[in-house]
Design a protein around this motif. Structure first.
Motif, PDB file in Angstrom:
ATOM      1  N   ALA A 198     125.399  -3.776   6.012  1.00 45.83           N
ATOM      2  CA  ALA A 198     125.089  -3.935   4.103  1.00 45.83           C
ATOM      3  C   ALA A 198     123.782  -2.727   4.214  1.00 45.83           C
ATOM      4  CB  ALA A 198     125.292  -4.958   3.877  1.00 45.83           C
ATOM      5  N   ASP A 222     130.014   1.743  -0.362  1.00 42.85           N
ATOM      6  CA  ASP A 222     130.720   0.453  -1.125  1.00 42.85           C
ATOM      7  C   ASP A 222     131.425  -0.202  -0.087  1.00 42.85           C
ATOM      8  OD1 ASP A 222     128.853   1.050  -3.631  1.00 42.85           O
ATOM      9  OD2 ASP A 222     131.134   2.797  -3.998  1.00 42.85           O
ATOM     10  N   LYS A 223     131.563   0.535   1.010  1.00 45.17           N
ATOM     11  CA  LYS A 223     132.893  -0.405   1.305  1.00 45.17           C
ATOM     12  C   LYS A 223     131.995  -0.994   2.705  1.00 45.17           C
ATOM     13  CE  LYS A 223     136.347   3.515   2.145  1.00 45.17           C
ATOM     14  NZ  LYS A 223     137.541   3.392   3.192  1.00 45.17           N
ATOM     15  N   ALA A 264     130.510  -3.984   0.542  1.00 46.96           N
ATOM     16  CA  ALA A 264     131.300  -5.272   0.300  1.00 46.96           C
ATOM     17  C   ALA A 264     132.050  -5.992   1.692  1.00 46.96           C
ATOM     18  CB  ALA A 264     133.149  -4.313   0.021  1.00 46.96           C
ATOM     19  N   ARG A 265     131.894  -5.552   2.545  1.00 43.45           N
ATOM     20  CA  ARG A 265     132.109  -6.235   4.264  1.00 43.45           C
ATOM     21  C   ARG A 265     130.563  -6.624   4.375  1.00 43.45           C
ATOM     22  NH1 ARG A 265     132.684  -0.663   6.444  1.00 43.45           N
ATOM     23  NH2 ARG A 265     130.794  -0.747   7.028  1.00 43.45           N
TER      24      ARG A 265
END
Length: 209
Positions: A181, A203-204, A207-208
């Protein structure tokens, strides 16, 4: 000197056992200049347009150096186009390319690095190697997709000049491996436009957490 060593486009559509029924992965080298436009090389196609092609995946490049590595691993030749690439290059670190950097190719073509190639079932059926998707992934040599910033011709022998490299330093190899991130925020905080498919990967990562 960084060069384009081969320019490849679809030779013919081949039958495929996937959901589409055919595949355009069969790329072969062509002679002479080929026009590159926002959706890719003139006369090239993608059979599965949901997952392949589009402006953020207009051109796929793979390095001679990485192809030679896989040739040693597999004990067979990896000629230009076997991996479905449009451009085969020499002397430029494709996996080390920074997302958002721009390549000036030949007389006028300008490409921008976007995302790594993600291996799929079609690629596995093309290679006919047991566990190919896993093996290709573990080797971490995916090659890079590009969007077209400025249309122009490309041909074997064209010089590749890498310019305008973003300071965030996030590479195709990092994106392929799965960035943190923190690294995703670095790309966004750089204040540069981000291609839509790059934003999906960022974005993935965010989100993690």
């Amino acid at each position: 000197m960084p060069l384009v060593t081969a320019v490849c486009r679809v030779e013919r559509l081949l039958p495929d056992s996937g959901t589409i029924g055919v595949t355009a992965i069969d790329k072969r080298p062509v002679e002479g200049p080929v026009r590159v436009r926002p959706l890719g090389l003139y006369a090239d196609v993608q059979a599965d347009r949901k997952h392949h092609g589009g402006e953020d995946q207009a051109v796929y490049a793979y390095a001679d150096e990485d192809a030679a590595y896989f040739a040693d691993v597999l004990g067979r030749e990896v000629p230009p186009g076997l991996f479905g690439e449009n451009l085969r290059t020499s002397g430029v670190d494709v996996d080390g390319a920074v997302t958002g950097e721009r390549w000036h190719v030949g007389s006028s073509l300008v490409l921008e690095v976007t995302i790594p190639r993600i291996p799929c079932g079609t690629f596995a059926r093309r290679m006919r190697v047991d566990g190919w998707v896993r093996r290709f992934t573990e080797e971490g040599r995916p090659g890079a997709y590009f969007r077209v910033v400025k249309s122009g011709p490309v041909q074997a022998g064209d010089v590749v000049e890498v310019r305008d490299r973003p300071d965030h330093g996030v590479t195709i190899g990092e994106l392929f491996a799965g960035i943190s991130a923190e690294r995703a925020r670095a790309v966004l905080d750089a204040g540069r436009p981000v291609a839509p498919k790059v934003r999906v990967l960022l974005d993935k990562a965010l989100a993690r957490g």
